[in-house]
Design a protein around this motif. Structure first.
Motif, mmCIF file in Angstrom:
data_model
loop_
_atom_site.group_PDB
_atom_site.id
_atom_site.type_symbol
_atom_site.label_atom_id
_atom_site.label_comp_id
_atom_site.label_asym_id
_atom_site.label_seq_id
_atom_site.Cartn_x
_atom_site.Cartn_y
_atom_site.Cartn_z
ATOM 1 N N ALA A 1 0.704 -1.175 0.043
ATOM 2 C CA ALA A 1 0.161 -0.008 -0.041
ATOM 3 C C ALA A 1 0.652 1.343 0.094
ATOM 4 N N ASP A 2 1.905 1.290 0.630
ATOM 5 C CA ASP A 2 2.985 2.378 0.730
ATOM 6 C C ASP A 2 3.390 2.459 -0.702
ATOM 7 N N ARG A 3 4.153 1.765 -1.138
ATOM 8 C CA ARG A 3 4.517 1.747 -2.723
ATOM 9 C C ARG A 3 3.342 2.209 -3.721
ATOM 10 N N LEU A 4 2.207 1.673 -3.513
ATOM 11 C CA LEU A 4 0.979 2.058 -4.329
ATOM 12 C C LEU A 4 0.827 3.593 -4.180
ATOM 13 N N ALA A 5 0.668 4.036 -2.921
ATOM 14 C CA ALA A 5 0.723 5.495 -2.626
ATOM 15 C C ALA A 5 1.715 6.396 -3.363
ATOM 16 N N ASP A 6 2.882 5.887 -3.000
ATOM 17 C CA ASP A 6 4.105 6.645 -3.876
ATOM 18 C C ASP A 6 4.153 6.637 -5.287
ATOM 19 N N ARG A 7 3.642 5.761 -6.004
ATOM 20 C CA ARG A 7 3.682 5.436 -7.436
ATOM 21 C C ARG A 7 2.464 6.222 -8.033
ATOM 22 N N THR A 8 1.388 6.257 -7.332
ATOM 23 C CA THR A 8 0.126 6.877 -7.752
ATOM 24 C C THR A 8 0.187 8.283 -7.574
ATOM 25 N N GLY A 9 0.617 8.803 -6.492
ATOM 26 C CA GLY A 9 0.535 10.271 -5.926
ATOM 27 C C GLY A 9 -0.529 10.406 -5.072
ATOM 28 N N LEU A 10 -1.233 9.110 -4.700
ATOM 29 C CA LEU A 10 -2.320 9.400 -3.921
ATOM 30 C C LEU A 10 -1.871 9.380 -2.452
ATOM 31 N N GLY A 11 -2.524 9.981 -1.477
ATOM 32 C CA GLY A 11 -2.118 9.963 0.069
ATOM 33 C C GLY A 11 -2.090 8.724 0.574
ATOM 34 N N GLU A 12 -0.996 8.293 1.541
ATOM 35 C CA GLU A 12 -0.900 7.205 2.193
ATOM 36 C C GLU A 12 -2.177 6.745 3.182
ATOM 37 N N ALA A 13 -2.735 7.691 3.535
ATOM 38 C CA ALA A 13 -3.968 7.650 4.349
ATOM 39 C C ALA A 13 -5.266 7.121 3.594
ATOM 40 N N PHE A 14 -5.324 7.745 2.310
ATOM 41 C CA PHE A 14 -6.106 7.237 1.490
ATOM 42 C C PHE A 14 -6.170 5.968 1.056
ATOM 43 N N VAL A 15 -4.803 5.654 0.401
ATOM 44 C CA VAL A 15 -4.719 4.084 0.038
ATOM 45 C C VAL A 15 -4.950 3.185 1.317
ATOM 46 N N GLY A 16 -4.678 3.573 2.265
ATOM 47 C CA GLY A 16 -4.682 2.672 3.674
ATOM 48 C C GLY A 16 -6.013 2.689 3.800
ATOM 49 N N ALA A 17 -6.749 3.499 3.673
ATOM 50 C CA ALA A 17 -8.469 3.642 3.952
ATOM 51 C C ALA A 17 -9.047 2.643 2.986
ATOM 52 N N VAL A 18 -8.555 2.833 1.932
ATOM 53 C CA VAL A 18 -9.230 2.057 0.808
ATOM 54 C C VAL A 18 -8.821 0.658 0.751
ATOM 55 N N SER A 19 -7.552 0.204 0.999
ATOM 56 C CA SER A 19 -7.086 -1.026 1.069
ATOM 57 C C SER A 19 -7.757 -1.962 2.325
ATOM 58 N N SER A 20 -7.738 -1.332 3.385
ATOM 59 C CA SER A 20 -8.069 -2.003 4.711
ATOM 60 C C SER A 20 -9.383 -1.657 5.127
ATOM 61 N N GLY A 21 -10.209 -1.028 4.316
ATOM 62 C CA GLY A 21 -11.680 -0.523 4.737
ATOM 63 C C GLY A 21 -12.416 -1.960 4.704
ATOM 64 N N PRO A 22 -12.393 -2.656 3.572
ATOM 65 C CA PRO A 22 -13.080 -3.903 3.533
ATOM 66 C C PRO A 22 -12.876 -5.006 4.332
ATOM 67 N N ALA A 23 -11.746 -4.702 5.022
ATOM 68 C CA ALA A 23 -11.315 -5.968 6.003
ATOM 69 C C ALA A 23 -12.289 -6.117 7.287
ATOM 70 N N PRO A 24 -12.801 -5.225 7.932
ATOM 71 C CA PRO A 24 -13.782 -5.429 9.182
ATOM 72 C C PRO A 24 -14.775 -6.181 8.421
#
Length: 64
Positions: A33-56
């Motif tokens: 998720a950190d690498r994806l955020a760096d490559r896409t320019g999206l924020g780390e918080a946004f990528v983390g929320a989108v990737s871990s949001g479906p988990a609960p």
């Protein structure tokens, strides 16, 4: 209700094994998720929320 494990020791071993798996996979996913955020320019918080949001909502159904 029947017991799934024969002893507390077996249950403890399964618990530790599960914790190790979750730790390893979680660490790997956080790195991805950190690498994806760096490559896409999206924020780390946004990528983390989108990737871990479906988990609960993904919970294990009770065995019957």
């Amino acid at each position: 209700m029947t017991a799934v494990f024969g002893s507390a020791a077996q249950a403890g071993i399964v618990l530790v094994f599960g914790a190790v798996i979750i730790l390893a996979v979680g660490t790997r996913l956080a790195g991805l998720a950190d690498r994806l955020a760096d490559r896409t320019g999206l924020g780390e918080a946004f990528v983390g929320a989108v990737s871990s949001g479906p988990a609960p909502p993904c919970r294990v159904l009770p065995l019957r």
